[in-house]
Design a protein around this motif. Sequence first.
Motif, PDB file in Angstrom:
ATOM      1  N   THR A   1       0.932  -1.106  -0.272  1.00  0.00           N
ATOM      2  CA  THR A   1       0.091  -0.292   0.237  1.00  0.00           C
ATOM      3  C   THR A   1       0.748   1.439  -0.187  1.00  0.00           C
ATOM      4  OG1 THR A   1      -1.309  -1.112   1.120  1.00  0.00           O
ATOM      5  CG2 THR A   1      -2.023   1.061   0.977  1.00  0.00           C
ATOM      6  N   ARG A   2       1.622   1.575   0.877  1.00  0.00           N
ATOM      7  CA  ARG A   2       2.475   2.380   1.135  1.00  0.00           C
ATOM      8  C   ARG A   2       3.964   2.533  -0.275  1.00  0.00           C
ATOM      9  NH1 ARG A   2       4.749  -0.587   6.308  1.00  0.00           N
ATOM     10  NH2 ARG A   2       4.523  -2.277   4.292  1.00  0.00           N
TER      11      ARG A   2
ATOM     12  N   ARG B   1       2.854   6.586  -3.471  1.00  0.00           N
ATOM     13  CA  ARG B   1       3.662   7.446  -3.340  1.00  0.00           C
ATOM     14  C   ARG B   1       3.376   7.290  -5.308  1.00  0.00           C
ATOM     15  NH1 ARG B   1       7.875   9.006  -0.164  1.00  0.00           N
ATOM     16  NH2 ARG B   1       9.011   8.785  -1.843  1.00  0.00           N
TER      17      ARG B   1
ATOM     18  N   GLU C   1      -2.637   9.058   1.172  1.00  0.00           N
ATOM     19  CA  GLU C   1      -2.994   8.687   2.283  1.00  0.00           C
ATOM     20  C   GLU C   1      -2.812   6.962   2.491  1.00  0.00           C
ATOM     21  OE1 GLU C   1      -4.084  11.743   5.447  1.00  0.00           O
ATOM     22  OE2 GLU C   1      -5.326  10.171   5.158  1.00  0.00           O
ATOM     23  N   ALA C   2      -1.581   6.502   2.766  1.00  0.00           N
ATOM     24  CA  ALA C   2      -2.305   4.598   2.909  1.00  0.00           C
ATOM     25  C   ALA C   2      -2.435   4.226   4.103  1.00  0.00           C
ATOM     26  CB  ALA C   2      -0.550   4.134   2.609  1.00  0.00           C
TER      27      ALA C   2
ATOM     28  N   HIS D   1      -2.799   0.227   5.781  1.00  0.00           N
ATOM     29  CA  HIS D   1      -2.184  -1.078   5.531  1.00  0.00           C
ATOM     30  C   HIS D   1      -2.231  -1.551   6.418  1.00  0.00           C
ATOM     31  CE1 HIS D   1       1.329  -3.294   4.217  1.00  0.00           C
ATOM     32  NE2 HIS D   1       1.758  -3.475   5.018  1.00  0.00           N
TER      33      HIS D   1
ATOM     34  N   SER E   1      -6.051  -3.578   2.623  1.00  0.00           N
ATOM     35  CA  SER E   1      -5.451  -2.169   2.668  1.00  0.00           C
ATOM     36  C   SER E   1      -6.017  -0.996   1.273  1.00  0.00           C
ATOM     37  CB  SER E   1      -3.409  -2.247   2.358  1.00  0.00           C
ATOM     38  OG  SER E   1      -4.059  -3.240   1.383  1.00  0.00           O
TER      39      SER E   1
ATOM     40  N   VAL F   1      -5.723   2.965  -0.549  1.00  0.00           N
ATOM     41  CA  VAL F   1      -4.714   4.871  -0.927  1.00  0.00           C
ATOM     42  C   VAL F   1      -6.179   5.553  -0.633  1.00  0.00           C
ATOM     43  CG1 VAL F   1      -3.817   6.028  -1.765  1.00  0.00           C
ATOM     44  CG2 VAL F   1      -2.829   3.085  -1.921  1.00  0.00           C
TER      45      VAL F   1
ATOM     46  N   ALA G   1       6.766  13.106   2.493  1.00  0.00           N
ATOM     47  CA  ALA G   1       5.963  12.235   3.917  1.00  0.00           C
ATOM     48  C   ALA G   1       5.290  12.853   4.874  1.00  0.00           C
ATOM     49  CB  ALA G   1       6.998  10.705   4.183  1.00  0.00           C
TER      50      ALA G   1
ATOM     51  N   ARG H   1      -0.430  11.132   8.594  1.00  0.00           N
ATOM     52  CA  ARG H   1      -2.280  10.806   8.128  1.00  0.00           C
ATOM     53  C   ARG H   1      -2.447  12.400   8.634  1.00  0.00           C
ATOM     54  NH1 ARG H   1      -2.638   4.898   7.842  1.00  0.00           N
ATOM     55  NH2 ARG H   1      -2.030   5.181   9.722  1.00  0.00           N
TER      56      ARG H   1
ATOM     57  N   ARG I   1       2.736   7.367  12.010  1.00  0.00           N
ATOM     58  CA  ARG I   1       3.013   6.773  10.502  1.00  0.00           C
ATOM     59  C   ARG I   1       2.684   7.908   9.691  1.00  0.00           C
ATOM     60  NH1 ARG I   1       3.398   0.523  11.742  1.00  0.00           N
ATOM     61  NH2 ARG I   1       3.688   1.211  13.917  1.00  0.00           N
TER      62      ARG I   1
ATOM     63  N   TRP J   1       2.433   8.069   6.558  1.00  0.00           N
ATOM     64  CA  TRP J   1       2.028   7.328   5.556  1.00  0.00           C
ATOM     65  C   TRP J   1       0.695   8.161   4.541  1.00  0.00           C
ATOM     66  CZ3 TRP J   1       0.791   1.947   8.090  1.00  0.00           C
ATOM     67  CH2 TRP J   1       1.358   1.151   8.795  1.00  0.00           C
TER      68      TRP J   1
END
Length: 192
Positions: A12-13, A17, A41-42, A44, A94, A96, A152, A155, A167, A169
């Motif tokens: 997911t991450r 990106r 935003e991921a 996960h 997961s 995005v 990065a 969130r 995180r 993400w």
Amino acid sequence: MKLPRAFYARDTRTVARELLGKVLVHQDGGVRRAARIVETEAYHGPEDRASHARAGPTPRAAIMFGPPGFAYVYLIYGTSHCMNVVTGPEGFPSAVLLRAAEPVERCLHSTRGPGNLCRALGIRREHDNGRDLAGDDLFVEDAPPPPERILAAPRVNVHYAGEWAERPWRFALAGSPWVSKPAPIPPKRRGR
């Protein structure tokens, strides 16, 4: 060219990106609406306390446990639709969140913020939740990697998630005026 399902069938991450700079397209009643993705935003896995999947495959979040490359569209605060793309292997929840985009074609509204982005492209839960992104009505078009630097950061609005809220993400294109508030802050350079 539409992104293939294999694009979404990854961590997911990484997908979060690599979605930056791609173009989200919605064929809305025969009208093509499009915007270049500038912020994601991921979310996960089942352990991610900020994810809708944290409570298991509830009616709302079950789609996150399904195959990659499908739209997960939900309603937030009873007023705004938000769109995610399901990622990773089937069974591992997961997705995005598409947070913001730069208007490209026939947008109806500001594209800054996830609710505004859906409003601008005419994306709605009742029509688009579960839609296959390999189809012809809602998809992401490939584009060259963005020239902007990718930032990065933690969130947004997930303070309830404890340590998971920190995180980094959330991903955004540095300097884009379309990134939602608060804008991620670029890291300071050494020696300054």
